[in-house]
Design a protein around this motif. Structure first.
Motif, PDB file in Angstrom:
ATOM      1  N   VAL A 467      29.792  22.763  21.724  1.00  0.00           N
ATOM      2  CA  VAL A 467      29.825  21.045  22.000  1.00  0.00           C
ATOM      3  C   VAL A 467      29.611  20.796  23.412  1.00  0.00           C
ATOM      4  O   VAL A 467      30.021  19.804  24.065  1.00  0.00           O
ATOM      5  N   GLY A 468      28.788  21.877  24.134  1.00  0.00           N
ATOM      6  CA  GLY A 468      28.438  21.599  25.442  1.00  0.00           C
ATOM      7  C   GLY A 468      26.921  21.171  25.818  1.00  0.00           C
ATOM      8  O   GLY A 468      26.332  21.759  26.669  1.00  0.00           O
ATOM      9  N   ASP A 469      26.443  20.507  25.265  1.00  0.00           N
ATOM     10  CA  ASP A 469      25.004  20.128  25.526  1.00  0.00           C
ATOM     11  C   ASP A 469      24.818  19.850  26.888  1.00  0.00           C
ATOM     12  O   ASP A 469      25.541  19.462  27.750  1.00  0.00           O
ATOM     13  N   PHE A 470      23.490  20.214  27.403  1.00  0.00           N
ATOM     14  CA  PHE A 470      22.896  19.600  28.727  1.00  0.00           C
ATOM     15  C   PHE A 470      22.617  18.282  28.508  1.00  0.00           C
ATOM     16  O   PHE A 470      21.490  17.941  28.142  1.00  0.00           O
ATOM     17  N   ALA A 471      23.582  17.556  29.097  1.00  0.00           N
ATOM     18  CA  ALA A 471      22.944  16.040  29.018  1.00  0.00           C
ATOM     19  C   ALA A 471      23.673  15.333  29.960  1.00  0.00           C
ATOM     20  O   ALA A 471      24.539  15.906  30.775  1.00  0.00           O
ATOM     21  N   THR A 472      23.537  14.089  30.184  1.00  0.00           N
ATOM     22  CA  THR A 472      24.087  13.265  31.228  1.00  0.00           C
ATOM     23  C   THR A 472      24.915  12.228  30.455  1.00  0.00           C
ATOM     24  O   THR A 472      24.693  11.109  30.143  1.00  0.00           O
ATOM     25  N   SER A 473      26.260  13.090  30.567  1.00  0.00           N
ATOM     26  CA  SER A 473      27.208  12.392  29.637  1.00  0.00           C
ATOM     27  C   SER A 473      28.223  11.256  30.415  1.00  0.00           C
ATOM     28  O   SER A 473      28.426  11.677  31.688  1.00  0.00           O
ATOM     29  N   MET A 474      28.486  10.165  29.954  1.00  0.00           N
ATOM     30  CA  MET A 474      29.253   9.098  30.635  1.00  0.00           C
ATOM     31  C   MET A 474      30.466   8.598  29.879  1.00  0.00           C
ATOM     32  O   MET A 474      30.792   7.235  30.142  1.00  0.00           O
ATOM     33  N   GLY A 475      30.983   9.525  28.957  1.00  0.00           N
ATOM     34  CA  GLY A 475      31.994   8.875  28.057  1.00  0.00           C
ATOM     35  C   GLY A 475      32.365   9.723  27.065  1.00  0.00           C
ATOM     36  O   GLY A 475      31.673  10.524  26.617  1.00  0.00           O
ATOM     37  N   VAL A 476      33.570   9.683  26.561  1.00  0.00           N
ATOM     38  CA  VAL A 476      33.820  10.446  25.344  1.00  0.00           C
ATOM     39  C   VAL A 476      35.011   9.978  24.829  1.00  0.00           C
ATOM     40  O   VAL A 476      35.839   9.253  25.334  1.00  0.00           O
ATOM     41  N   ALA A 477      35.334   9.904  23.320  1.00  0.00           N
ATOM     42  CA  ALA A 477      36.084   9.331  22.518  1.00  0.00           C
ATOM     43  C   ALA A 477      36.411  10.420  21.281  1.00  0.00           C
ATOM     44  O   ALA A 477      35.465  11.175  20.892  1.00  0.00           O
ATOM     45  N   THR A 478      37.691  10.489  21.061  1.00  0.00           N
ATOM     46  CA  THR A 478      37.968  11.317  19.953  1.00  0.00           C
ATOM     47  C   THR A 478      38.820  10.606  18.947  1.00  0.00           C
ATOM     48  O   THR A 478      39.625   9.817  19.179  1.00  0.00           O
TER      49      THR A 478
END
Length: 585
Positions: A467-478
């Protein structure tokens, strides 16, 4: 803060000048070595720049005019874009796939299930006009190039292959809202910009799918002004002048402060102003009770910390408040009282937010605070981007002692998140024990899933869970979207059609080992991870479920909007603009 063209330029630079990313990469037979890599091959660079220039010209000089002609149902104007020998492939519009969900009806015709019919330009134009036949008033329209490539045949150097998406939206004669999407592939011929401006460039167009969505009424409506929330004295990026524009201006938190059954809003701003807004059930608006509730009318913080978080830290049944840098105790829903010595909380520079859970299962709520960068940065530090594990700040885990104080435990708990640029986080139960686990979304470098060991420490399980893509992440919801008792993880990442177009022109062989995979993360789109493996591994389902291509994404949320017992997904998108009439970056 960047204007519209800056995100566009960033992605071009990513693909064409990423030499500094390659320090430390190893050499293999299919990749260039680090020492001799200074950027993409000049031929590939020219190919990318030519393709992006052609895309801009086509969307500007053909796409806009084509949309206008289609909105006006003008067959004559539409015919101006097609070659004399044009060939089209259209769907038979038989046996559509339909979805009736809440207030939205969706109809999809797909080339996978319907026979294609070869038609000339006149018949293709009629097909387009019939596709929007239910739209009485058109309110929006757009023609977008998703992929583009020049012919490799030197004798046909003026021929280009495109994947395109055409969208028209408006109102039906019955007053329903409606959008029409047409996805297809076309072949165009042009030698220079003048040919594109002239317009007659389309020699073939194959329709792959048509999607029509209808809604009898809006699921939500914009009510900021009606609720009195448009008059808060918070600087507006559109009006404050470019020298005062900020990327992050305030944080908010929502809770029933006084126990009257209605939600109230706490606001902390980067300028030091803080607000407590209480719902007035009589006026149906929010009242500013900042001063009467005990908050200072105006605060200038030294740390520029502007957190906003409600949580019952003292277990007395009402929500206490962490606002700005200060911890307040809720006194019977009437007042907010400063906690002595701030409960031991000492915040670092500019926290991005915080999330609350009882991580050690002792019955007391603990706080995890997220950071991006330290206050003082070395001018010699390479600017962070993909796989940057060094220029960010460590996060804080504040354990609730139960006596009105907190102690910072992140290092001992192995929960600092590393020196990454953390943007958001979410507590979840990734396994079957009763200890909450933690997912951290980072703006740079890979994201992290920290599994709670139950002994006060965490184990980084990112690699084994996938679950750890190299990405520019700016939020998360579960949230549990399929009802199997296991929460899914939805991550907001940067996505752009231009980024996807650019990456179609390069391959892993054009970079040092591992770099191509990291760059793909910069235009990956949102991710939806489903825990469908008994060993804890996740499967990525975002494109399969149609929740990938959101845009410049932030702060998603799972919530049951239509009350059917199933979680829906709200995915925000946008960047910055300096004119309300123009789109974000």
């Amino acid at each position: 803060m960047k204007q519209l063209w800056i995100p566009v330029l960033i992605l071009l630079v990513i693909a064409t000048a990423v030499g500094w990313w390659n320090r430390g990469c190893t050499r293999n037979q299919s990749s260039r070595s680090t020492s001799d890599f200074s950027g993409l091959d000049e031929t590939i660079q020219k190919e990318i720049w030519d393709a992006e220039h052609a895309t801009f010209e086509i969307e500007t000089h053909v796409g806009r005019k084509l949309i206008s002609a289609l909105q006006n149902r003008s067959a004559d104007r539409l015919s101006e874009f097609f070659w004399r020998g044009f060939e089209g492939d259209v769907l038979g519009r038989f046996h559509p796939a339909t979805v009736d969900k809440s207030s939205i009806d969706e109809t999809v015709y797909s080339a996978n299930s319907d026979d294609l019919e070869n038609v000339d330009a006149d018949a293709f134009i009629q097909f387009l006009i019939e596709g929007i036949g239910d739209i009485r008033e058109t309110h929006q329209g757009r023609f977008r190039v998703l992929k583009i490539a020049r012919s490799e045949d030197e004798q046909n150097a003026d021929q280009w292959q495109l994947s395109v998406l055409l969208t028209i939206g408006g109102i039906t004669s019955q007053g329903s809202r409606i959008t029409y999407d047409l996805l297809g592939r076309m072949s165009c011929r042009f030698s220079d910009d003048d040919d594109i401006v002239a317009g007659k460039i389309i020699e073939s167009w194959r329709v792959d799918s048509e999607t029509t969505r209808r809604s009898q009424k809006p699921l939500m409506e914009e009510a900021t002004a009606r609720f009195g929330l448009d008059r808060l004295p918070i600087d507006d990026n559109w009006t404050c002048g470019q020298d005062r524009v900020r990327q992050y201006r305030f944080q908010t938190a929502v809770e029933d402060f006084n126990g009257d059954g209605f939600l109230d809003i706490a606001v902390a701003t980067a300028d030091g102003k803080e607000f407590l807004l209480q719902w007035n059930s009589v006026s149906k608006m929010y009242d500013d009770i900042t001063v009467s509730a005990g908050l200072p009318p105006h605060v200038i913080t030294n740390n520029r910390a502007y957190l906003a978080c409600w949580f019952d830290f003292d277990n007395d049944g009402d929500a206490d408040l962490l606002l700005g840098e200060t911890l307040y105790e809720n006194v019977k829903g009437q007042k907010l009282q400063v906690v002595a010595n701030n409960g031991g909380l000492e915040l670092e520079f500019n926290p991005m937010g915080c999330v609350v859970a009882d991580y050690d299962a002792d019955g007391l709520l603990d706080v995890y605070v997220l950071y991006q960068r330290p206050r003082i940065e070395s001018h010699h530090t390479t600017p962070g981007w993909v796989s940057d594990d060094t220029t960010g700040s460590v996060n804080q885990l504040w354990r609730n002692r139960g006596d009105g104080t907190f102690i910072e435990m992140s290092r001992g708990a192995k929960a600092t998140g590393g020196n990454r640029h953390s943007f958001a986080a979410a507590w979840l139960h990734a396994n079957d024990d009763h200890y909450p686990d933690l997912y951290i979304a980072n703006d740079f470098s890979r994201n992290s899933l920290l599994i709670n060991q139950g002994d006060g420490t965490f184990h980084d399980s990112t690699a084994e869970t996938g679950v750890g893509d190299f990405a520019t992440s700016m939020g998360v919801a579960t949230g549990d979207i399929d009802g199997d008792g296991k929460p899914e993880i939805y991550v907001a990442n940067m996505y752009s059609k231009m980024g996807r177009r650019i990456m179609a022109h390069v391959s892993p062989d054009d970079y040092s080992e591992g770099v191509h995979r990291k760059i793909l993360g910069s235009c990956a789109g949102n991710r939806l991870y489903s825990n469908a493996d008994e060993h804890g591994s996740y499967h990525e389902l975002s494109e399969q479920l149609g929740v990938n291509a959101v845009g410049w994404a932030y702060a998603p949320a799972f919530i049951d909007f239509d009350g059917d017992g199933l979680l829906d997904l709200y995915a925000t998108t946008g960047f910055l603009s300096f004119d309300r009439r123009k789109p974000d970056g």
